[in-house]
Structure formats: structure tokens, C-alpha cells
Scaffold this motif. Structure first.
Motif, PDB file in Angstrom:
ATOM      1  N   LEU A  90       0.829  -1.199   0.000  1.00  0.00           N
ATOM      2  CA  LEU A  90       0.000   0.000   0.000  1.00  0.00           C
ATOM      3  C   LEU A  90       0.862   1.246   0.000  1.00  0.00           C
ATOM      4  O   LEU A  90       1.786   1.381   0.793  1.00  0.00           O
ATOM      5  CB  LEU A  90      -0.906   0.012   1.235  1.00  0.00           C
ATOM      6  CG  LEU A  90      -2.054  -0.986   1.199  1.00  0.00           C
ATOM      7  CD1 LEU A  90      -2.548  -1.283   2.598  1.00  0.00           C
ATOM      8  CD2 LEU A  90      -3.194  -0.462   0.333  1.00  0.00           C
ATOM      9  N   CYS A  91       0.540   2.143  -0.898  1.00  0.00           N
ATOM     10  CA  CYS A  91       1.201   3.439  -0.970  1.00  0.00           C
ATOM     11  C   CYS A  91       0.261   4.480  -0.374  1.00  0.00           C
ATOM     12  O   CYS A  91      -0.969   4.361  -0.496  1.00  0.00           O
ATOM     13  CB  CYS A  91       1.520   3.769  -2.424  1.00  0.00           C
ATOM     14  SG  CYS A  91       2.336   5.361  -2.672  1.00  0.00           S
ATOM     15  N   ALA A  92       0.805   5.483   0.265  1.00  0.00           N
ATOM     16  CA  ALA A  92      -0.001   6.530   0.864  1.00  0.00           C
ATOM     17  C   ALA A  92       0.708   7.868   0.730  1.00  0.00           C
ATOM     18  O   ALA A  92       1.906   7.928   0.457  1.00  0.00           O
ATOM     19  CB  ALA A  92      -0.271   6.232   2.340  1.00  0.00           C
ATOM     20  N   SER A  93      -0.050   8.932   0.935  1.00  0.00           N
ATOM     21  CA  SER A  93       0.541  10.264   0.906  1.00  0.00           C
ATOM     22  C   SER A  93      -0.150  11.143   1.945  1.00  0.00           C
ATOM     23  O   SER A  93      -1.259  10.840   2.398  1.00  0.00           O
ATOM     24  CB  SER A  93       0.434  10.891  -0.482  1.00  0.00           C
ATOM     25  OG  SER A  93      -0.906  11.217  -0.792  1.00  0.00           O
ATOM     26  N   SER A  94       0.525  12.230   2.306  1.00  0.00           N
ATOM     27  CA  SER A  94      -0.061  13.206   3.230  1.00  0.00           C
ATOM     28  C   SER A  94       0.618  14.549   3.028  1.00  0.00           C
ATOM     29  O   SER A  94       1.700  14.616   2.436  1.00  0.00           O
ATOM     30  CB  SER A  94       0.112  12.758   4.682  1.00  0.00           C
ATOM     31  OG  SER A  94       1.467  12.890   5.096  1.00  0.00           O
ATOM     32  N   ILE A  95      -0.030  15.596   3.530  1.00  0.00           N
ATOM     33  CA  ILE A  95       0.675  16.871   3.529  1.00  0.00           C
ATOM     34  C   ILE A  95       1.794  16.753   4.551  1.00  0.00           C
ATOM     35  O   ILE A  95       1.695  15.989   5.512  1.00  0.00           O
ATOM     36  CB  ILE A  95      -0.262  18.051   3.840  1.00  0.00           C
ATOM     37  CG1 ILE A  95      -1.029  17.839   5.139  1.00  0.00           C
ATOM     38  CG2 ILE A  95      -1.202  18.278   2.691  1.00  0.00           C
ATOM     39  CD1 ILE A  95      -1.947  18.990   5.478  1.00  0.00           C
ATOM     40  N   GLY A  96       2.887  17.423   4.320  1.00  0.00           N
ATOM     41  CA  GLY A  96       4.094  17.160   5.062  1.00  0.00           C
ATOM     42  C   GLY A  96       4.221  17.957   6.351  1.00  0.00           C
ATOM     43  O   GLY A  96       3.345  18.742   6.707  1.00  0.00           O
ATOM     44  N   PRO A  97       5.305  17.750   7.037  1.00  0.00           N
ATOM     45  CA  PRO A  97       5.506  18.410   8.323  1.00  0.00           C
ATOM     46  C   PRO A  97       5.614  19.925   8.202  1.00  0.00           C
ATOM     47  O   PRO A  97       5.392  20.638   9.181  1.00  0.00           O
ATOM     48  CB  PRO A  97       6.822  17.800   8.814  1.00  0.00           C
ATOM     49  CG  PRO A  97       7.495  17.286   7.597  1.00  0.00           C
ATOM     50  CD  PRO A  97       6.388  16.852   6.675  1.00  0.00           C
ATOM     51  N   GLY A  98       5.920  20.403   7.022  1.00  0.00           N
ATOM     52  CA  GLY A  98       5.973  21.851   6.838  1.00  0.00           C
ATOM     53  C   GLY A  98       4.634  22.513   7.041  1.00  0.00           C
ATOM     54  O   GLY A  98       4.548  23.711   7.290  1.00  0.00           O
ATOM     55  N   GLN A  99       3.580  21.723   6.921  1.00  0.00           N
ATOM     56  CA  GLN A  99       2.238  22.251   7.146  1.00  0.00           C
ATOM     57  C   GLN A  99       1.645  21.637   8.409  1.00  0.00           C
ATOM     58  O   GLN A  99       0.437  21.474   8.537  1.00  0.00           O
ATOM     59  CB  GLN A  99       1.351  21.924   5.947  1.00  0.00           C
ATOM     60  CG  GLN A  99       1.859  22.518   4.650  1.00  0.00           C
ATOM     61  CD  GLN A  99       0.993  22.114   3.475  1.00  0.00           C
ATOM     62  OE1 GLN A  99      -0.206  22.255   3.507  1.00  0.00           O
ATOM     63  NE2 GLN A  99       1.616  21.589   2.440  1.00  0.00           N
ATOM     64  N   SER A 100       2.450  21.319   9.361  1.00  0.00           N
ATOM     65  CA  SER A 100       2.008  20.554  10.516  1.00  0.00           C
ATOM     66  C   SER A 100       1.028  21.297  11.396  1.00  0.00           C
ATOM     67  O   SER A 100       0.335  20.684  12.193  1.00  0.00           O
ATOM     68  CB  SER A 100       3.228  20.144  11.341  1.00  0.00           C
ATOM     69  OG  SER A 100       3.912  21.287  11.826  1.00  0.00           O
TER      70      SER A 100
END
Lengths: 119, 116
Positions: A90-100
């Protein structure tokens, strides 16, 4: 529609062969992840990348390799060194820590998965 | 290392009943929890999340409860429907930032079966 596309959906491999699983996202997410799922078990992290040209090993990285040359793409290669590669990937994505500071930044969006079988 | 686990591997309910799926975690530093639903042959879908500064959060037909004292998390589904049948996973993130951001640790999963 925005989302994550994994291909192929089903893949068969002979022992000793390397195979590459594709993962593409058009969600403009910075971070991408690869998980492995075995029957009756939870997901285990293989590799993750929080930004282009950078990635880190997860809990079960041995026998796998990745690259992150483009923001949209995070291919996973299952090498011959992986002794038990039969699994659901399974591949996944998310907005990164820069937008934490934004709520939901930890929410992973998953693809439909790729099932790899070693013959 | 720390892990997230589930008390019950399977749960069978009748359509219309309420369902409660439980999850125990052992890392007291965990500050974010999330529930996913996975149907057969598909990727997990986000259901609801909760941060450690909250005890309860409600969504549409779902409620997540967090008890930090006993390190317990639960997912409540109201008026369960056959379409709710799936495997449900809880997951935790123990670090709010840095290189582990977004790196979730998943539990084993609970199979929910809803009978018409």
C-alpha cells in the motif's frame, strides 16, 4: 479526481527477480509512504519520504528500495534480497511536516494497493 | 518498540445495532490517533482522528473516545449497516514533528461483520 494510483494491481514474480511497484499522486502532497500488509496483520512501514529527493527507512526496509525524484511519484522496488515478498503493498501520501500546524496533516490517503505474489 | 493493539479481532453485530471497536496503546507519548476502515482488496480509508488533548470527537455516525489514563481508544459506530462490514484499524503517531511526522504505527485490526 485527486487521488493515489498504484500499479499494477496484481503482479507475479519469479524468485530472484526485482520488481517495481508504481505509486503516483495528484494531491500535491509532500509526503509519501509505502506499507506492507500480510494476511490478518496490520500495516508495517517500509519507507517514507517527506520531501523530494529525500527518504527514510521504515520498520522493514531490508530488501526494498525507493526513489523520490518527483513530488508526484514514489516507486518501490522489491529486490531479490527480500526473502518473503508475497504481500499486499500500500502506498499513501499526506501533507508534510511543513504544514504541521494544519489539522489533519497526519491523515494518510491510501492507494488501492498492489498484490505481489512470488511463484 | 511501542505498539498499538486491539482487544477483539472479530466483531459480529446485527444491522441497526451500535458497534464498539476497542484499541489499546502502550506509548504514553502518543499524541495523535486515527481510525481507518479497509474493505477487502482495497486500501484503508480515513474514518476519524483525535488528538491527545481531546477525550471525544464525533463524526457522521462515528465517535472516537480517548482515555489517556488507561491508554485506550474506541470507535463507536451508530446504527451499523451492512456497508460498514470491513476491517477497522487504529493507528498512532508518537511524534508531532520531525522526521517521524506522519509515520503511523498500526494495530492488528478488527473484523466487523454486520448481519442484515
Amino acid at each position: 479526481d485527486g487521488g493515489i494510483t498504484q500499479s499494477p494491481k496484481y503482479l507475479f514474480r519469479k524468485e530472484g527477480q526485482n520488481v517495481t511497484l508504481s505509486c503516483e499522486q495528484n494531491l500535491n502532497h509532500d509526503a509519501m509512504y509505502w506499507y506492507r500488509q500480510d494476511p490478518g496483520q496490520g500495516l508495517r512501514l517500509i519507507y517514507y519520504s517527506q520531501i523530494v529527493n529525500d527518504f527514510q527507512k521504515g520498520d522493514i526496509a531490508e530488501g526494498y528500495s525507493v526513489s523520490r525524484e518527483k513530488k508526484e511519484s514514489f516507486p518501490l522496488t522489491v529486490t531479490s534480497a527480500q526473502k518473503n515478498p508475497t504481500a499486499f503493498y500500500l502506498c499513501a501520501s499526506s501533507i508534510g511536516p511543513g504544514q504541521s500546524r494544519l489539522r489533519g496533516a497526519n491523515v494518510l490517503t491510501f492507494g488501492a494497493g498492489s498484490r505481489l505474489t512470488v511463484l | 518498540g511501542e505498539s498499538v493493539g486491539l482487544h477483539l479481532p472479530t466483531l459480529s453485530v446485527q444491522e441497526g445495532d451500535n458497534s464498539i471497536i476497542n484499541c489499546a496503546y502502550s506509548n504514553s507519548a502518543s499524541d495523535y490517533f486515527i481510525w481507518y476502515k479497509q474493505e477487502s482488496g482495497k486500501g484503508p480509508q480515513f474514518i476519524i482522528d483525535i488528538r491527545s488533548n481531546m477525550d471525544k470527537r464525533q463524526g457522521q455516525r462515528v465517535t472516537v473516545l480517548l482515555n489517556k489514563t488507561v491508554k485506550h481508544l474506541s470507535l463507536q459506530i451508530a446504527a451499523t449497516q451492512p456497508g460498514d462490514s470491513a476491517v477497522y484499524f487504529c493507528a498512532e503517531n508518537a511524534e508531532a514533528g520531525g522526521t517521524s511526522y506522519g509515520k503511523l504505527t498500526f494495530g492488528q485490526g478488527t473484523i466487523l461483520t454486520v448481519h442484515p
